[in-house]
Design a protein around this motif. Sequence first.
Motif, PDB file in Angstrom:
ATOM      1  N   PHE A   3       0.430  13.404  -2.073  1.00  0.00           N
ATOM      2  CA  PHE A   3      -0.883  13.213  -1.452  1.00  0.00           C
ATOM      3  C   PHE A   3      -0.684  13.061   0.047  1.00  0.00           C
ATOM      4  CE2 PHE A   3      -1.106  11.512  -5.761  1.00  0.00           C
ATOM      5  CZ  PHE A   3      -2.215  12.175  -6.267  1.00  0.00           C
TER       6      PHE A   3
ATOM      7  N   THR B 186       7.288  11.009   3.341  1.00  0.00           N
ATOM      8  CA  THR B 186       6.265  10.302   2.561  1.00  0.00           C
ATOM      9  C   THR B 186       6.910   9.149   1.789  1.00  0.00           C
ATOM     10  OG1 THR B 186       6.529  11.725   0.603  1.00  0.00           O
ATOM     11  CG2 THR B 186       4.905  12.424   2.251  1.00  0.00           C
TER      12      THR B 186
ATOM     13  N   HIS C  23       2.241   9.244   6.471  1.00  0.00           N
ATOM     14  CA  HIS C  23       0.970   9.933   6.274  1.00  0.00           C
ATOM     15  C   HIS C  23       0.776  10.398   4.837  1.00  0.00           C
ATOM     16  CE1 HIS C  23      -0.015   9.586  10.373  1.00  0.00           C
ATOM     17  NE2 HIS C  23       0.862  10.428  10.826  1.00  0.00           N
ATOM     18  N   GLY C  24       1.656   9.981   3.947  1.00  0.00           N
ATOM     19  CA  GLY C  24       1.482  10.457   2.586  1.00  0.00           C
ATOM     20  C   GLY C  24       2.366   9.750   1.583  1.00  0.00           C
ATOM     21  N   VAL C  25       2.195  10.124   0.338  1.00  0.00           N
ATOM     22  CA  VAL C  25       2.967   9.517  -0.751  1.00  0.00           C
ATOM     23  C   VAL C  25       3.241  10.587  -1.805  1.00  0.00           C
ATOM     24  CG1 VAL C  25       0.832   8.722  -1.889  1.00  0.00           C
ATOM     25  CG2 VAL C  25       3.014   7.669  -2.502  1.00  0.00           C
ATOM     26  N   THR C  26       4.442  10.522  -2.368  1.00  0.00           N
ATOM     27  CA  THR C  26       4.818  11.471  -3.419  1.00  0.00           C
ATOM     28  C   THR C  26       5.141  10.716  -4.697  1.00  0.00           C
ATOM     29  OG1 THR C  26       5.728  12.994  -1.787  1.00  0.00           O
ATOM     30  CG2 THR C  26       6.411  13.321  -4.070  1.00  0.00           C
ATOM     31  N   PHE C  27       4.582  11.187  -5.801  1.00  0.00           N
ATOM     32  CA  PHE C  27       4.864  10.617  -7.117  1.00  0.00           C
ATOM     33  C   PHE C  27       5.767  11.586  -7.872  1.00  0.00           C
ATOM     34  CE2 PHE C  27       0.701   9.098  -5.774  1.00  0.00           C
ATOM     35  CZ  PHE C  27       0.858   7.728  -5.917  1.00  0.00           C
TER      36      PHE C  27
ATOM     37  N   LEU D 174      12.393  15.919  -0.771  1.00  0.00           N
ATOM     38  CA  LEU D 174      11.499  14.760  -0.848  1.00  0.00           C
ATOM     39  C   LEU D 174      11.788  13.775   0.283  1.00  0.00           C
ATOM     40  CD1 LEU D 174      11.485  14.259  -4.714  1.00  0.00           C
ATOM     41  CD2 LEU D 174       9.533  14.942  -3.306  1.00  0.00           C
TER      42      LEU D 174
ATOM     43  N   PHE E  16      -5.647   1.428  -1.131  1.00  0.00           N
ATOM     44  CA  PHE E  16      -4.268   1.488  -0.637  1.00  0.00           C
ATOM     45  C   PHE E  16      -3.730   2.915  -0.549  1.00  0.00           C
ATOM     46  CE2 PHE E  16      -2.179  -2.972  -1.288  1.00  0.00           C
ATOM     47  CZ  PHE E  16      -2.906  -3.448  -0.207  1.00  0.00           C
TER      48      PHE E  16
ATOM     49  N   VAL F 240       3.794  15.186  -7.542  1.00  0.00           N
ATOM     50  CA  VAL F 240       2.614  15.496  -6.736  1.00  0.00           C
ATOM     51  C   VAL F 240       2.689  14.684  -5.445  1.00  0.00           C
ATOM     52  CG1 VAL F 240       1.265  13.736  -7.980  1.00  0.00           C
ATOM     53  CG2 VAL F 240       0.076  15.503  -6.680  1.00  0.00           C
TER      54      VAL F 240
ATOM     55  N   ALA G 158      13.024  14.461   3.134  1.00  0.00           N
ATOM     56  CA  ALA G 158      12.640  15.063   4.416  1.00  0.00           C
ATOM     57  C   ALA G 158      11.145  14.982   4.692  1.00  0.00           C
ATOM     58  CB  ALA G 158      13.100  16.523   4.466  1.00  0.00           C
ATOM     59  N   THR G 159      10.321  14.784   3.647  1.00  0.00           N
ATOM     60  CA  THR G 159       8.863  14.764   3.867  1.00  0.00           C
ATOM     61  C   THR G 159       8.409  13.551   4.668  1.00  0.00           C
ATOM     62  OG1 THR G 159       8.386  13.505   1.845  1.00  0.00           O
ATOM     63  CG2 THR G 159       8.389  15.924   1.667  1.00  0.00           C
TER      64      THR G 159
ATOM     65  N   PRO H 245       0.856  -1.187   0.000  1.00  0.00           N
ATOM     66  CA  PRO H 245       0.000   0.000   0.000  1.00  0.00           C
ATOM     67  C   PRO H 245       0.892   1.236   0.000  1.00  0.00           C
ATOM     68  CG  PRO H 245       0.068  -0.994   2.195  1.00  0.00           C
ATOM     69  CD  PRO H 245       1.076  -1.730   1.350  1.00  0.00           C
ATOM     70  N   VAL H 246       0.620   2.213  -0.855  1.00  0.00           N
ATOM     71  CA  VAL H 246       1.525   3.367  -0.919  1.00  0.00           C
ATOM     72  C   VAL H 246       1.453   4.212   0.348  1.00  0.00           C
ATOM     73  CG1 VAL H 246       1.872   3.511  -3.406  1.00  0.00           C
ATOM     74  CG2 VAL H 246      -0.122   4.645  -2.379  1.00  0.00           C
ATOM     75  N   THR H 247       0.324   4.138   1.072  1.00  0.00           N
ATOM     76  CA  THR H 247       0.312   4.716   2.424  1.00  0.00           C
ATOM     77  C   THR H 247      -0.141   3.644   3.402  1.00  0.00           C
ATOM     78  OG1 THR H 247      -1.998   5.510   2.446  1.00  0.00           O
ATOM     79  CG2 THR H 247      -0.334   7.009   1.551  1.00  0.00           C
ATOM     80  N   HIS H 248       0.319   3.764   4.649  1.00  0.00           N
ATOM     81  CA  HIS H 248      -0.038   2.825   5.708  1.00  0.00           C
ATOM     82  C   HIS H 248       0.192   3.590   6.999  1.00  0.00           C
ATOM     83  CE1 HIS H 248      -0.824  -1.119   7.358  1.00  0.00           C
ATOM     84  NE2 HIS H 248       0.250  -1.044   8.110  1.00  0.00           N
ATOM     85  N   ARG H 249      -0.860   3.742   7.809  1.00  0.00           N
ATOM     86  CA  ARG H 249      -0.812   4.651   8.964  1.00  0.00           C
ATOM     87  C   ARG H 249       0.407   4.473   9.850  1.00  0.00           C
ATOM     88  NH1 ARG H 249      -5.525   5.288  12.819  1.00  0.00           N
ATOM     89  NH2 ARG H 249      -5.348   3.015  12.845  1.00  0.00           N
TER      90      ARG H 249
END
Lengths: 254, 254
Positions: B142, A163, A138-142, A158, B92, B140, A160-161, A130-134
């Motif tokens: 999220f 994500t 808390h986030g994902v960057t593409f 990137l 996900f 981007v 440092a975020t 899963p690109v995010t998982h609690r």
Amino acid sequence: MNKGKVYLIGAGPGDTELITIKAVNALALAQVVLIDDLVNRALLAYAPNARVIEVGKRGGCKSTPQHFINRMMIALAEQGQVVARLKGGDPFLFGRGGEEMLALQGAGIAVEIVPGITSGIAVPASIGIPVTHREYTHGVTFVTGHTQDEESPNWSALAATGTTLVIYMGIKHLPEIVSDLLKAGMPANTPVAAIQHGTLPEQQHIVSTLDMLPMAVKQAGLASPAIIVVGDVVRLAKANHQEIETQFAEHLAA
Amino acid sequence: MNKGKVYLIGAGPGDTELITIKAVNALALAQVVLIDDLVNRALLAYAPNARVIEVGKRGGCKSTPQHFINRMMIALAEQGQVVARLKGGDPFLFGRGGEEMLALQGAGIAVEIVPGITSGIAVPASIGIPVTHREYTHGVTFVTGHTQDEESPNWSALAATGTTLVIYMGIKHLPEIVSDLLKAGMPANTPVAAIQHGTLPEQQHIVSTLDMLPMAVKQAGLASPAIIVVGDVVRLAKANHQEIETQFAEHLAA
């Protein structure tokens, strides 16, 4: 004469069932389909009545220039044709769909965006990531690893975020990307995955650690286009990777 | 007795046509559907033979606890049922699908992930905003503005990436989010959009600038759940916004 219309359609990541009902309906209406190089040809079964025009674009070589594609879409729509512009993934995420929309709007052509499943989400999902998982982020960057103007993303910001990073078109510049992420302070044992042909029967992937990634990709013979995932969520990848070499497994456990 | 199976299905952003063929096929097989609060009920037409169980979860209040949903899915699958777990957007990406997958795998239940169109891409697209556009950004991000543990994303690092920011569940903490982004050095006149009920007939949205966003959202009466987009790509939003107050239009032009 009635003007036609252009649908900018996301074809999804490859699997012919990972396309929307809206896309299938638009393809059924289409009189002509402009299809990208990376789109699964089996999807053309949804457009049985359409003329098919190949407008391949693959990382720079022997491609149809963007302005030519734009002109072709405008000309066809001005002839009154219903045009389906079928693009890999989602047209508005690294799909240059924005540029095509602006060109069409500028020529007064009706345009409808039909979103698609982006590879950056569905391809990791296909191996259980899963690109995010609690618990992890808390986030994902593409981001794209390879850009036409050869500008690099700000890897340091990137990293440092915190994500998950999902890198499209990252194979070509992989050693530089990994070196930049390590320099930015990302731990060498950060879990990473690289997946080629995701969601298709010929899918191949490796799970590794950040420092070992270029070697692991080379060793497995993975090539473009591939999706690279960087972050703790990779720990959730399906446990039964025959592909993981013992060395990488040890790194992951560390 | 044969064990059943659970499909973790992305229902997409709302529009009943923005669901995949794979999801429709899984819903047709389902004997029971566990549906989230925010999922469009019209999608249940794809599961005419299934019993429907509502497991609403909306930002904390009167929700079915996650562990109860997990136990229910496991119990149903152990009875041999084919279960469709229908979740908004993609399972996900902020869908807690990872947690559900792990619970099911832990109980030895077969689980298949069916990706969905995420609101963070399709909702901006519905008002003409591509989340990436070469001229403006190479990526981007999220993020969620509201997390169960009340931890904040690293807004300062996020601002530094130069990626478009797409914020899910950001309405509740909007003044703090905006204040953090301004403190991080993001220009006050950064274009922003907020969209409620995206892709549905009742959709409402505003386009504004970062500094004016909380006021614009309040003035328009936008409420959760909404998608917030921050970045230059918002300049591409459809030009005919009757919703833009002159004051915001002036800010955008600056």
